[in-house]
Structures are given as C-alpha cells and as structure tokens.
Design an enzyme around this catalytic site. Structure first.
Site, PDB file in Angstrom:
ATOM      1  N   LYS A 209      40.360  42.252  35.177  1.00  0.00           N
ATOM      2  CA  LYS A 209      40.750  42.842  36.299  1.00  0.00           C
ATOM      3  C   LYS A 209      41.591  44.407  35.950  1.00  0.00           C
ATOM      4  CE  LYS A 209      40.173  39.280  40.151  1.00  0.00           C
ATOM      5  NZ  LYS A 209      40.531  38.678  41.112  1.00  0.00           N
ATOM      6  N   ARG A 263      38.666  31.400  36.589  1.00  0.00           N
ATOM      7  CA  ARG A 263      37.540  32.062  36.733  1.00  0.00           C
ATOM      8  C   ARG A 263      37.518  33.329  35.808  1.00  0.00           C
ATOM      9  NH1 ARG A 263      35.484  36.435  39.573  1.00  0.00           N
ATOM     10  NH2 ARG A 263      33.507  36.024  40.601  1.00  0.00           N
TER      11      ARG A 263
END
Length: 306
Positions: A209, A263
C-alpha cells in the site's frame, strides 16, 4: 491470506491475473506457497475506481472461486455486493471480505443466511469517493485508533442485527481506506490497541500500500520524487511491486501485535518471515524460562526430567 485480483486495473499488479488461466495459475501458486485463505476479488479497490456491476464481477470471479474451492482451499470473496457474495458462497466460498464497512446491510443478511464468516473493514464512503492514494484530510480523525474502532463497532452491530454471529466477524482497520499515510501508519503502529479494543480476530492488509512508500526514503531518481515537507518518497514514486521490504516489516509488526490474518500479495516471502520470527520468538521464550544449568534444546526434547 493470499490475494487473487481478477481485475484489469488492480493497483498492485495492473491486471496480471485478469485472464481466466492466469487467475487459476495464481490460485495454484498461492496454494503451493501455503495460503490459509485465498481472497478473490473482481472489483478494484484503488482510489477513484468506478463501481463494477455485480453481474460483471460474477463473470470475473465465479469460475475462480469454484476452482479454488474445488482444490480444497478456504476461499474469501472480496466484494461489497450482496449478489456477488451470494453467488460465490453458493460456489464454495466461506468468507465474505467487505471493504465498505457494511454500506449495504443486505450483504450481512447474505452472510448470515449462509453461515459464512464476515471480514468487516473500516472505511468511509466508496472507492470512487477516495481522492487518491494516502490522501485524506489530516483532521478527519481525532484519535484515529479510537475513532476507527467506534465506527467499526457500529457496523459490526448492524451485522449482528442482521443475524451474523459475533464470533463470525473479523475486524480490518482499513489501512489506506479513507485515511492518509499518517492515519494508516498510526493505526499500524498501535495495532495492539485495536486488537484489545474490538475483541474479535483482526485482519491487516498493509501489503504494497501507498502509505508504506511514504515511510521510505526517497528513491535516487531526482527531487521530483521527493516530498519536501517530509523528506520522504512520494507514494507514486515507489511502485507497489517495489514495496516488498516495507510490506514484510508491516506484516511482522502486525503479527507481533496480535493480528490473526495477514492479507498479502507476496505470500511465500511473508510466510517465511513470519514463520522464522515465530521460531525465534519461541526460542527466546524457551531460553528465558530455562535454568542456567540446562540448555533450551534439552527442554524442547524433554531431556533431563521435568
């Protein structure tokens, strides 16, 4: 939890697994690398992404879900649409991963009717509403940990009212969703507080991210890639596939803080890192409790009496 994005516009891989054969190969790869859960999604969650109609999502993911479930994998469907969730649960999925913080209450009713698990991620608004990567007003939260937990708990209560059991709900703090880089970094740094506050398993999706890039030194590509206010890299100057080191550090920190699910995109590397960290931690604990006159290995092998 390994990620399988069946989209043409994924932020993390740009549509690498969009073709059916590529998606099946990705499932095979994740299983071979030891995924406990395979998270299949047919709608991009990048900022400003246009909503994908449910029938289009179903067309993208249904065969992939069937394929993964047929191999015995625990499959999660990443969707905010009740119709997509219902179709995929019927096809063998056992988890619904909702990144909307339950904007549509019908999604919870679908989960409750099937007896599936619900990963409920904190967010505000839709992906189309997000202004950009790690872009959000700095004063949007007072104490970001407290505010996220309170807002998440409200969504969890709606899910329970729809029939989803508390022990079937997993919390995701939503790093990068309706949060700027500082908000996401703070949530990750204080993840142990989140775990204690919500009282349910916590999933963390920090992998690749943009907020991770802000924490990195700027690459040696010229001043145009540097944020002068922070002396750090601009998120866009470090591509998602070049954030592996930061993703590993975030995963290790999350595991230490009590996260139950990570995740990730780079599953083999993450599992190696987490497994080694766990082995080293167990070794340190063993040495801490062992008398000075007794080697840790002897205790591990039950040598020399109790």
């Amino acid at each position: 939890m390994g990620v399988c994005n069946v989209t043409p516009d994924s932020f993390s891989d740009g549509g690498l697994h969009f073709a059916p054969e590529a998606a099946r190969a990705r499932v095979d790869q994740l299983i071979a690398e030891g995924a406990d859960i395979i998270d299949v999604g047919g709608e991009s969650t990048r900022p400003r992404a246009e909503p994908v109609p449910p029938q289009v999502q179903i067309g993208r993911v249904l065969d992939v879900v069937r394929y993964a479930a047929g191999l015995g994998a625990c499959v999660s469907i990443d969707t905010t649409a009740p119709e997509v969730a219902a179709a995929c649960l019927d096809a063998g999925a056992s988890v619904v991963n909702d990144v909307s913080c339950l904007l549509d209450g019908a999604l919870a009713r679908v989960v409750a009717a099937s007896g599936a698990a619900l990963i409920l991620m904190h967010a505000r608004g839709t992906q189309k509403d997000m202004a950009g990567f790690s872009t959000y007003p700095d004063d949007a939260y007072g104490d970001v940990v407290r505010d996220v937990c309170v807002e998440w708990e409200s969504a969890a209560e709606r899910a329970r009212s729809a029939g989803v059991a508390r022990d079937a709900i997993v919390m995701d703090p939503g790093l990068g969703f309706a949060k700027n880089a500082r908000h996401s970094f703070e949530l990750l740094a204080r993840l142990d507080e989140v775990v204690r506050s919500v009282g349910v398993p916590v999933a963390v999706g920090a992998s690749r991210k943009s907020f991770l890039a802000v924490a990195l030194p700027p690459p040696s590509r010229g001043p145009e890639h540097e944020d002068p206010a922070r002396g750090r890299a601009k998120p866009e100057s470090v591509p998602p596939t070049e954030r592996l080191g930061a993703s590993m550090a975030a995963a290790l920190h999350a595991a230490r803080a009590g996260a139950s699910i990570l995740r990730v995109h780079d599953l083999r590397a993450t599992r190696q890192a987490v497994d080694l960290e766990r082995a080293l931690s167990e070794r340190r604990r063993c040495e801490d409790i062992a008398p000075e006159s007794r080697r840790c290995e002897d205790i591990a092998h039950n040598k020399g009496g109790p």
